[in-house]
Write a protein that holds these residues in place. Structure first.
Motif, PDB file in Angstrom:
ATOM      1  N   ARG A   1      -7.646  -1.743  -0.458  1.00  0.00           N
ATOM      2  CA  ARG A   1      -6.981  -1.081   0.655  1.00  0.00           C
ATOM      3  C   ARG A   1      -6.397  -2.098   1.633  1.00  0.00           C
ATOM      4  O   ARG A   1      -6.675  -3.304   1.564  1.00  0.00           O
ATOM      5  CB  ARG A   1      -7.960  -0.140   1.379  1.00  0.00           C
ATOM      6  CG  ARG A   1      -8.617   0.890   0.460  1.00  0.00           C
ATOM      7  CD  ARG A   1      -9.354   1.957   1.225  1.00  0.00           C
ATOM      8  NE  ARG A   1      -8.436   2.823   1.946  1.00  0.00           N
ATOM      9  CZ  ARG A   1      -7.845   3.893   1.421  1.00  0.00           C
ATOM     10  NH1 ARG A   1      -8.051   4.224   0.161  1.00  0.00           N
ATOM     11  NH2 ARG A   1      -7.047   4.624   2.161  1.00  0.00           N
ATOM     12  N   TRP A   2      -5.571  -1.570   2.509  1.00  0.00           N
ATOM     13  CA  TRP A   2      -4.924  -2.370   3.548  1.00  0.00           C
ATOM     14  C   TRP A   2      -5.958  -3.202   4.319  1.00  0.00           C
ATOM     15  O   TRP A   2      -7.009  -2.713   4.706  1.00  0.00           O
ATOM     16  CB  TRP A   2      -4.178  -1.441   4.506  1.00  0.00           C
ATOM     17  CG  TRP A   2      -3.518  -2.129   5.656  1.00  0.00           C
ATOM     18  CD1 TRP A   2      -2.654  -3.184   5.605  1.00  0.00           C
ATOM     19  CD2 TRP A   2      -3.681  -1.805   7.035  1.00  0.00           C
ATOM     20  NE1 TRP A   2      -2.253  -3.533   6.864  1.00  0.00           N
ATOM     21  CE2 TRP A   2      -2.870  -2.711   7.775  1.00  0.00           C
ATOM     22  CE3 TRP A   2      -4.415  -0.841   7.723  1.00  0.00           C
ATOM     23  CZ2 TRP A   2      -2.780  -2.676   9.170  1.00  0.00           C
ATOM     24  CZ3 TRP A   2      -4.321  -0.800   9.104  1.00  0.00           C
ATOM     25  CH2 TRP A   2      -3.519  -1.713   9.808  1.00  0.00           C
TER      26      TRP A   2
ATOM     27  N   GLY B   1      -2.889   4.072   2.506  1.00  0.00           N
ATOM     28  CA  GLY B   1      -3.466   2.763   2.783  1.00  0.00           C
ATOM     29  C   GLY B   1      -4.100   2.106   1.571  1.00  0.00           C
ATOM     30  O   GLY B   1      -4.664   1.016   1.682  1.00  0.00           O
ATOM     31  N   ARG B   2      -4.009   2.770   0.421  1.00  0.00           N
ATOM     32  CA  ARG B   2      -4.540   2.221  -0.836  1.00  0.00           C
ATOM     33  C   ARG B   2      -3.468   1.368  -1.508  1.00  0.00           C
ATOM     34  O   ARG B   2      -2.276   1.703  -1.445  1.00  0.00           O
ATOM     35  CB  ARG B   2      -4.947   3.370  -1.749  1.00  0.00           C
ATOM     36  CG  ARG B   2      -5.540   2.963  -3.079  1.00  0.00           C
ATOM     37  CD  ARG B   2      -5.709   4.151  -3.997  1.00  0.00           C
ATOM     38  NE  ARG B   2      -6.627   5.136  -3.450  1.00  0.00           N
ATOM     39  CZ  ARG B   2      -6.248   6.336  -3.017  1.00  0.00           C
ATOM     40  NH1 ARG B   2      -4.976   6.696  -3.043  1.00  0.00           N
ATOM     41  NH2 ARG B   2      -7.141   7.185  -2.539  1.00  0.00           N
ATOM     42  N   MET B   3      -3.853   0.261  -2.165  1.00  0.00           N
ATOM     43  CA  MET B   3      -2.872  -0.537  -2.886  1.00  0.00           C
ATOM     44  C   MET B   3      -2.149   0.330  -3.909  1.00  0.00           C
ATOM     45  O   MET B   3      -2.766   1.021  -4.718  1.00  0.00           O
ATOM     46  CB  MET B   3      -3.523  -1.732  -3.583  1.00  0.00           C
ATOM     47  CG  MET B   3      -2.521  -2.574  -4.369  1.00  0.00           C
ATOM     48  SD  MET B   3      -3.226  -4.075  -5.107  1.00  0.00           S
ATOM     49  CE  MET B   3      -3.223  -5.172  -3.678  1.00  0.00           C
ATOM     50  N   SER B   4      -0.830   0.291  -3.877  1.00  0.00           N
ATOM     51  CA  SER B   4      -0.015   1.097  -4.779  1.00  0.00           C
ATOM     52  C   SER B   4       0.206   0.378  -6.104  1.00  0.00           C
ATOM     53  O   SER B   4      -0.078  -0.819  -6.235  1.00  0.00           O
ATOM     54  CB  SER B   4       1.341   1.388  -4.129  1.00  0.00           C
ATOM     55  OG  SER B   4       2.091   0.176  -4.002  1.00  0.00           O
TER      56      SER B   4
ATOM     57  N   CYS C   1       0.815  -1.219   0.000  1.00  0.00           N
ATOM     58  CA  CYS C   1       0.000   0.000   0.000  1.00  0.00           C
ATOM     59  C   CYS C   1       0.845   1.264   0.000  1.00  0.00           C
ATOM     60  O   CYS C   1       2.006   1.269   0.410  1.00  0.00           O
ATOM     61  CB  CYS C   1      -0.927   0.005   1.217  1.00  0.00           C
ATOM     62  SG  CYS C   1      -2.106  -1.371   1.217  1.00  0.00           S
ATOM     63  N   ASP C   2       0.216   2.362  -0.453  1.00  0.00           N
ATOM     64  CA  ASP C   2       0.852   3.678  -0.409  1.00  0.00           C
ATOM     65  C   ASP C   2       0.564   4.335   0.947  1.00  0.00           C
ATOM     66  O   ASP C   2      -0.082   3.718   1.816  1.00  0.00           O
ATOM     67  CB  ASP C   2       0.371   4.534  -1.586  1.00  0.00           C
ATOM     68  CG  ASP C   2      -1.133   4.832  -1.539  1.00  0.00           C
ATOM     69  OD1 ASP C   2      -1.749   4.710  -0.458  1.00  0.00           O
ATOM     70  OD2 ASP C   2      -1.693   5.197  -2.585  1.00  0.00           O
TER      71      ASP C   2
ATOM     72  N   ASP D   1     -11.314   0.602  -5.418  1.00  0.00           N
ATOM     73  CA  ASP D   1     -10.212   0.712  -4.457  1.00  0.00           C
ATOM     74  C   ASP D   1      -9.912  -0.636  -3.809  1.00  0.00           C
ATOM     75  O   ASP D   1     -10.822  -1.404  -3.465  1.00  0.00           O
ATOM     76  CB  ASP D   1     -10.555   1.718  -3.348  1.00  0.00           C
ATOM     77  CG  ASP D   1      -9.988   3.104  -3.643  1.00  0.00           C
ATOM     78  OD1 ASP D   1      -9.336   3.264  -4.698  1.00  0.00           O
ATOM     79  OD2 ASP D   1     -10.198   4.013  -2.822  1.00  0.00           O
TER      80      ASP D   1
END
Length: 242
Positions: free
Chosen positions: A70-71, A19-22, A15-16, A68
């Motif tokens: 996310r973590w 907390g979003r998947m990068s 994640c970035d 999205d």
């Protein structure tokens, strides 16, 4: 084997800062899924190198976020072959969250002879009837990317950028491109789509020039097209949309 399938919980390393998947997290997930699928059929790079004196390389990648991720999200990853030709394979990766597609990717894979550097026929490296082709679950095309733009940075390929084949790893290229974003841009960007064509190899010590041009596609979509060059030779073209 028709499909490789695994369930995961999204970890912090994918994640970035929001907390979003990068993009790097997504690319690592895709690379792991594709190589695991190939390994099930002993078509992974290590096996093909040992048996046929060739390496398996990613020649194109296209991924798109449809929602999205996310973590700590629970996701299901499915990977399968969507195309087989005399020289190339398309391997699709579908990531679902709560039963719906959240990320879809297509990777073009081909075999390259170690000694000559030439493309190998798929049947010359053991790719035969064990590869079952299934219909795609989402339409991703290979689009042409022409822009070169202005010089953004110059980089030198280091030891940590090199993979098992002795050349620059495909994910490492994208990491180098993302380093041209400012910290504020990186913190606030929500990646939507990435497409990359790997045109030529680079190796330890090579000095690469990163060119880029920005485009505003709509009020809500920005695109940056990169060209990575070694001397006058294009190494890759890449489009990132956010």
């Amino acid at each position: 084997m028709k499909k490789f399938k695994v369930r995961q919980t999204v970890g912090a390393g994918a994640c970035d800062p929001s907390g979003r998947m990068s993009l790097i997290g997504a690319l690592n997930l895709i690379q792991d899924a594709v190589t695991a699928t190939m390994a099930k059929l002993e078509l992974d790079g290590f096996s093909v190198r040992r048996k046929y004196g060739a390496i398996m390389v990613f020649s194109k990648n296209h991924l798109k976020f449809l929602q999205d991720i996310r973590w700590q999200d629970k996701i299901v990853i499915e990977c399968f072959f969507s195309m087989k030709s005399l020289a190339r394979l398309n391997v699709d990766v579908c990531v679902k969250k709560t039963g719906k597609i959240a990320l879809y990717a297509r990777t073009e894979v081909c075999a390259v002879d170690i000694k000559s550097g030439r493309l190998c026929r798929t049947d010359a490296v053991g790719i035969g009837n064990q590869v079952k082709v299934l219909p795609s679950l989402y339409d991703l095309s290979w689009d042409k990317m022409d822009s070169e733009g202005k010089l953004k940075d110059t980089v030198t390929i280091r030891t940590g950028n090199i993979d098992y084949a002795g050349h620059t790893n495909n994910v490492e290229y994208i990491r180098l491109l993302l380093d041209t974003f400012t910290l504020e841009e990186w913190r606030t960007m929500a990646p939507k789509e990435l497409q990359v064509a790997y045109l030529n190899q680079s190796f330890l010590g090579d000095k690469l020039a990163i060119y880029a041009v920005d485009q505003q596609l709509s009020d809500q979509t920005h695109e940056r097209i990169y060209t990575l060059k070694k001397d006058q030779q294009d190494v890759l073209r890449c489009s990132i949309r956010w």
